[in-house]
Each structure stands twice: as structure tokens, then as C-alpha cells.
Design an enzyme around this catalytic site. Structure first.
Site, PDB file in Angstrom:
ATOM      1  N   ASP A 172      46.515  39.387  41.603  1.00 41.34           N
ATOM      2  CA  ASP A 172      45.199  39.884  42.013  1.00 41.34           C
ATOM      3  C   ASP A 172      44.096  38.900  41.615  1.00 41.34           C
ATOM      4  OD1 ASP A 172      43.326  41.625  43.007  1.00 41.34           O
ATOM      5  OD2 ASP A 172      43.760  43.257  41.607  1.00 41.34           O
TER       6      ASP A 172
ATOM      7  N   ASP B  87      39.462  48.004  48.154  1.00 40.63           N
ATOM      8  CA  ASP B  87      40.181  49.143  47.580  1.00 40.63           C
ATOM      9  C   ASP B  87      39.797  50.444  48.276  1.00 40.63           C
ATOM     10  OD1 ASP B  87      40.707  47.140  45.759  1.00 40.63           O
ATOM     11  OD2 ASP B  87      40.483  48.436  44.017  1.00 40.63           O
TER      12      ASP B  87
HETATM   13  C1  9PG Z   1      42.780  46.383  38.916  1.00 40.20           C
HETATM   14  C2  9PG Z   1      42.352  46.564  40.357  1.00 40.20           C
HETATM   15  C3  9PG Z   1      43.511  47.057  41.263  1.00 40.20           C
HETATM   16  C4  9PG Z   1      43.086  47.032  42.714  1.00 40.20           C
HETATM   17  C5  9PG Z   1      42.563  45.639  43.077  1.00 40.20           C
HETATM   18  C6  9PG Z   1      41.394  45.280  42.167  1.00 40.20           C
HETATM   19  O1  9PG Z   1      34.506  44.491  43.459  1.00 40.20           O
HETATM   20  N1  9PG Z   1      34.925  45.463  42.830  1.00 40.20           N
HETATM   21  O2  9PG Z   1      34.170  46.315  42.345  1.00 40.20           O
HETATM   22  C7  9PG Z   1      36.332  45.631  42.679  1.00 40.20           C
HETATM   23  C8  9PG Z   1      36.819  46.703  41.958  1.00 40.20           C
HETATM   24  C9  9PG Z   1      38.186  46.872  41.822  1.00 40.20           C
HETATM   25  C10 9PG Z   1      39.037  45.971  42.401  1.00 40.20           C
HETATM   26  C11 9PG Z   1      38.558  44.940  43.113  1.00 40.20           C
HETATM   27  C12 9PG Z   1      37.187  44.745  43.272  1.00 40.20           C
HETATM   28  O3  9PG Z   1      40.371  46.245  42.303  1.00 40.20           O
HETATM   29  O4  9PG Z   1      42.185  45.545  44.409  1.00 40.20           O
HETATM   30  O5  9PG Z   1      44.165  47.353  43.559  1.00 40.20           O
HETATM   31  O6  9PG Z   1      44.656  46.247  41.088  1.00 40.20           O
HETATM   32  O7  9PG Z   1      41.848  45.303  40.800  1.00 40.20           O
HETATM   33  O8  9PG Z   1      41.739  45.929  38.112  1.00 40.20           O
END
Ligand code: 9PG
Length: 516
Positions: free
Chosen positions: A295, A355
Site C-alpha cells: 500500500d 477506499d
Molecule cells: C490502511 C489503509 C487500508 C486501505 C488503504 C489505505 O487519503 N486518505 O485519507 C486515505 C485513508 C485511508 C487509506 C488511504 C487513503 O487507506 O486503501 O485499504 O489498507 O490504507 O492504513
């Protein structure tokens, strides 16, 4: 390293055209919009760091649209023009369409080694997008393994996941004969970003002890890491500041905003970093995990000063990804938060949207702050549906179904829209629902969402009930807040609360999904 842009002029009434865009990374907004509209541009810098390409973000200007890898303009008859670069393993292709009074100026600039680009007029944009995407996929050796059905801890437990939560859910899933292939531990088990091999006391045990428990219950073991990111308070950061991507002053560059602050990223042109990444993936594999969700991958392609100054950003990124693939061998790799085109051929599956969240929209973040990559059901649908052709690059991962009614603000119609998204996107199936929370009807809905389907095609690119591709051959989405032609707001016509299964699910014969 950027060669002069190629340019084309389109003599067509700009107000009659739609534009199909592809965002930079998994979470970046992708859409189908009138060319005269204004794209969202995030107002806070960390939102651009985390959801866009900082070197080629959305314009924020009326009539100026940007797209990564591939772009199309669509006439009212469904014909139009499609542009695509033909090899993106070492380069990024930056497309722009710009209204110029009564015509449209189109450009493509290549960041990295020069590559062939096509800009083609067609009588059917849908066919041509698919043909060019297939050509790019085959040149880059796209992987097409059997799709998997995954239970993932994130969307219910977030950072509070524990060892016992994982095992309890796996046991219940087995008892209730739910057809999951993989149980995947997400963020929360590790001591810090970068210190992946050290446990977080909150998790209860060491993540290396989990695969044996999951295998005993008949599941493959999966785990999440953000392999390129490094926390500024981590042991890795203290031990190897020289491994980090640097700023112009020669210090580790800190950017983004998650986990309560900024983070650094590894410089994947540094040979010692590549060795460390290879060993990290091999160690996790040796613990018994054969499904790896990697990720926040955009870190390795973030603009900054690198050890090998001759490497393009796409090249630097791909070296890091290759090291992980080498260490993880033939295990299944899911990319997330990942620059899409340079990942083709190295990942088995790819998240193709932001997400999903247990609510429809976060209007404050999306509309007021201009962030279309924010987690929400609406944003996931919007971007995933505009990328229907990307199953030609990897298995699509449209993200989770949320079948539970507790701890969720989604209506039955909205759950139906998520189910429809999984149905038409094809690819992976996933859920985070606590199994104990599901009553009979929620279990039925979960099972319907775990049915593997072949990817669908748009029935039309010119009819839309929302700012993305909404009309598919198996049904139509209404992403608007008002009914459209009898279709309720936030719904999918192939599924309604009265009709608890998708209209035409296409079940695939699953090949043996356990490889390695
Ligand atoms: C774990 C998560 C999960 C999830 C991923 C990723 O920009 N944002 O606010 C944002 C929040 C969460 C996020 C990505 C971006 O989630 O997609 O499935 O693994 O990390 O921390």
C-alpha cells in the site's frame, strides 16, 4: 527527461464532448465528464501528495482535463478519439485536453524515456479504449491470475485489529461456510512504518504466528504492508537516513499526512534499499503468508532527489516493485495507493479506486476541499466504474462490500450499488464485516458479493446518471441524489432491496487459487 509534448487539434464543438480520464494512482479520481466542466483540485497540499501526482495534478480550471496513461474524448454518437502510450514500464504519459475557443487542443508529454504514443479517431470509443488498453497490457506482460475472495481487517477494525479478532472471524467464517479464500491482516500489527518485523503490543501477538492458525482453518494467509514508507520516529529511519528520498537540501523528504503526521519514503534507486525490500518480502513469505497487499506505493515515485539521478520516477518505482516481487516469488501481490501504469506485469491485482467507507459521501472533503480520493462509497464507485477496462492490466480490486447494517450509514440502495460495482468490475471480492454482526439477510448479501463475475462492459458512454461510466450491459447505476428514469438515487438497477441478488451474475470456474 521530459521530451517535447506531442500535440493534436480537434475541430469539434467542445460543448458537445465528454472526456474520459484516468487518475494517477489507485485512489485518484477517474471520471467521464462534459469537457466544459471544471475538475476538482485538492486545496490542501497533503491531499495532492496522497491522492494525486504532485507533478501533474488535476488542473482545477474549467475546460482543462488531465489524464494518466490513457485519455478519450467522446462525441454524442459514441465515437471520438482515444490516446494511449504503448509502453509505460519506465515512463509516465501525461495527457491534457484543453478547450481553445471553438476547438480542443490535446497534448501528451512523456516523463522518462520516450515511448510510442497513439492518438486515434474511432467510431466506438469503448472498443478502442479496450483495444489500446489490451495492447498496453500485453506489451507489459499483464498478469491474470484467478480472482480471490478476501476477508480484510481494515474496514471494520482499522488500527484496533488484534490477533484474536483475526482468528475469531476466520473461525466463524469457516463455521458459516463463507466462501473466502484469504484472510488478510491489514494495518495495525507493526511497531511503526518501516519496522514491519517488530510487533505492535496493541495487536497482542506477532504477525508471524497468524498464518498457522489461518491455514488450520483452511484459509490462505494475507498481510498488508506499506513497504516504501518510513515513519520519522521508526528505527529504520534512525538507522538509515541515507536510504530515504531526499529534498534539495539533502535531508529526508517528509510528505503526506496519515497516521497523525508526515512520513518519509525509501529511495528505491539505492542498491541497499532494494536488497532490504527483497529480504522484507522474502521474510514475510517465510512466515507463511502467500498474499501480500502493498500500500501507499506512490511513495517510491514521489518527486525528490534520488541516489541514481538518471532514473525516471516510473523507473525508480518499478525497481522497488520488482524487488518486492523477487522476494515474494509466486505469491499473490495486490497493489494499493499505487501509480497504475508502471505496476502492470508486476502485480496480480490492483485497487482501482479510493477506499469504500460505511457512508455514501464525505461532501466536506470532496466538494469544499476538492479531494475526490477521499474514502467514501460514492468516490469508490465513481472512480472504479470509469476504469472498467483495467482488468486488462491486472485483476481489478474495486474494494470491499459492506453488507452489515450495524456501524454503517449505507442504505439498502447504496449497498446494492456497491454490490453492482463488484459485479461489473469483476476481479477480487473483499469484505471486512465482523462475521458475528451479520444476520441472515446480511449473510445472504455478503455471499452474493463473494460471487466471482467476469468484468462487464459499458452499454453506453454517452448516457450517464453521474459523472462517470454508469450504464453497463448488466444494469445501470444512478449515482445522483435524485431519481433518474425510475432508478432510485445511489442505486444499481440490477440490484434493489426487493431483489436481493444481482440480476445476471456470471459465475466463473475458479482455477485452484492456492499457488504457493
Ligand atoms: C490502511 C489503509 C487500508 C486501505 C488503504 C489505505 O487519503 N486518505 O485519507 C486515505 C485513508 C485511508 C487509506 C488511504 C487513503 O487507506 O486503501 O485499504 O489498507 O490504507 O492504513
Amino acid at each position: 527527461m521530459t521530451t517535447p509534448a506531442q500535440r493534436w487539434t480537434i475541430s469539434a464543438d467542445p460543448s458537445s464532448l465528454l472526456v474520459l480520464t484516468n487518475g494517477y494512482q489507485s485512489w485518484s479520481e477517474s471520471e467521464l465528464r462534459p469537457l466544459t466542466d471544471t475538475p476538482l483540485r485538492a486545496s490542501l497540499p497533503w491531499m495532492i501528495d496522497q491522492g494525486q501526482d504532485p507533478l501533474f495534478p488535476p488542473s482545477g480550471q474549467a475546460g482543462v482535463w488531465r489524464s494518466h496513461g490513457l485519455m478519450a474524448l467522446i462525441r454524442p454518437d459514441g465515437g471520438g478519439w482515444v490516446g494511449c502510450a504503448l509502453d509505460l514500464s519506465r515512463s509516465f504519459a501525461h495527457w491534457e485536453a484543453r478547450i481553445d475557443v471553438d476547438r480542443v487542443q490535446v497534448s501528451c508529454s512523456i516523463e522518462g524515456p520516450d515511448v510510442d504514443v497513439v492518438w486515434q479517431e474511432t467510431s466506438d470509443v469503448r472498443d478502442t479504449v479496450e483495444q489500446l488498453a489490451a495492447q498496453l497490457g500485453s506489451t507489459m506482460g499483464a498478469l491474470n491470475p484467478a480472482p480471490l475472495r478476501v476477508w480484510c481487517s481494515w474496514y471494520s477494525y482499522y488500527l484496533d485489529v488484534t490477533f484474536d479478532i483475526m482468528v475469531d472471524n476466520a473461525r466463524l467464517a469457516r463455521e458459516k461456510q463463507l466462501p473466502f479464500d484469504v484472510f488478510q491482516l491489514d494495518d495495525g500489527f507493526q511497531a511503526d512504518l518501516g519496522d514491519w518485523l517488530e510487533p505492535n503490543p496493541r495487536f497482542g501477538r506477532h504477525a508471524k504466528e497468524l498464518p498457522a492458525e489461518l491455514k488450520a482453518l483452511g484459509f490462505r494467509a494475507g498481510i498488508w504492508i506499506a513497504p516504501f514508507l518510513v515513519g520519522p520516529h521508526s528505527k529504520l529511519y534512525a538507522a538509515h537516513p541515507e536510504w530515504m528520498l531526499q529534498n534539495e537540501e539533502g535531508y529526508p523528504l517528509l510528505f503526506g499526512n496519515n497516521w497523525g503526521g508526515t512520513y518519509a519514503t525509501l529511495d528505491t534507486t539505492h542498491p541497499d534499499v532494494l536488497t532490504w525490500l527483497r529480504e522484507l518480502a522474502a521474510t514475510i513469505r517465510s512466515w507463511g503468508y502467500n498474499y501480500l497487499k502493498i500500500d501507499f506505493l506512490y511513495g517510491a515515485a514521489f518527486p525528490g532527489v534520488r541516489h541514481d539521478a538518471s532514473a525516471s520516477r516510473a523507473e525508480a518505482y518499478r525497481r522497488g516493485l520488482q524487488a518486492i516481487r523477487d522476494g515474494f516469488g509466486d505469491g499473490f501481490i495486490l497493489g494499493c495507493g499505487a501509480p497504475l501504469t508502471p505496476s502492470i506485469g508486476l502485480v496480480d491485482a490492483m485497487r482501482t479506486g479510493p477506499d469504500v467507507a460505511p457512508f455514501w459521501d464525505d461532501e466536506a472533503r470532496r466538494v469544499l476541499l476538492g479531494d475526490g480520493a477521499a474514502p467514501s462509497a460514492r468516490n469508490a464507485l465513481h472512480t472504479v466504474l470509469a476504469r472498467w477496462y483495467q482488468h486488462l492490466w491486472y485483476q481489478n480490486d474495486p474494494d470491499v462490500m459492506i453488507a452489515r447494517r450495524e456501524r454503517s450509514l449505507l442504505s439498502d440502495q447504496e449497498r446494492g450499488a456497491l454490490l453492482g460495482m463488484l459485479d461489473v468490475a469483476g476481479g477480487l471480492r473483499a469484505s471486512s464485516d465482523p462475521i458475528a454482526m451479520l444476520d441472515e439477510s446480511a449473510l445472504e448479501l455478503l455471499k452474493a458479493s463473494l460471487r466471482i463475475t467476469t468484468p462487464d462492459r459499458p452499454a453506453s458512454l454517452t448516457e450517464r446518471s453521474g459523472d462517470t461510466v454508469t450504464h453497463f450491459t448488466r444494469g445501470s447505476f444512478n449515482l445522483l441524489g435524485v431519481p433518474v428514469q425510475g432508478l432510485a438515487p445511489h442505486s444499481f438497477s440490477g440490484y434493489t432491496s426487493e431483489n436481493s441478488v444481482p440480476s445476471q451474475p456470471v459465475e466463473l470456474d475458479l482455477r485452484d487459487p492456492i499457488h504457493g
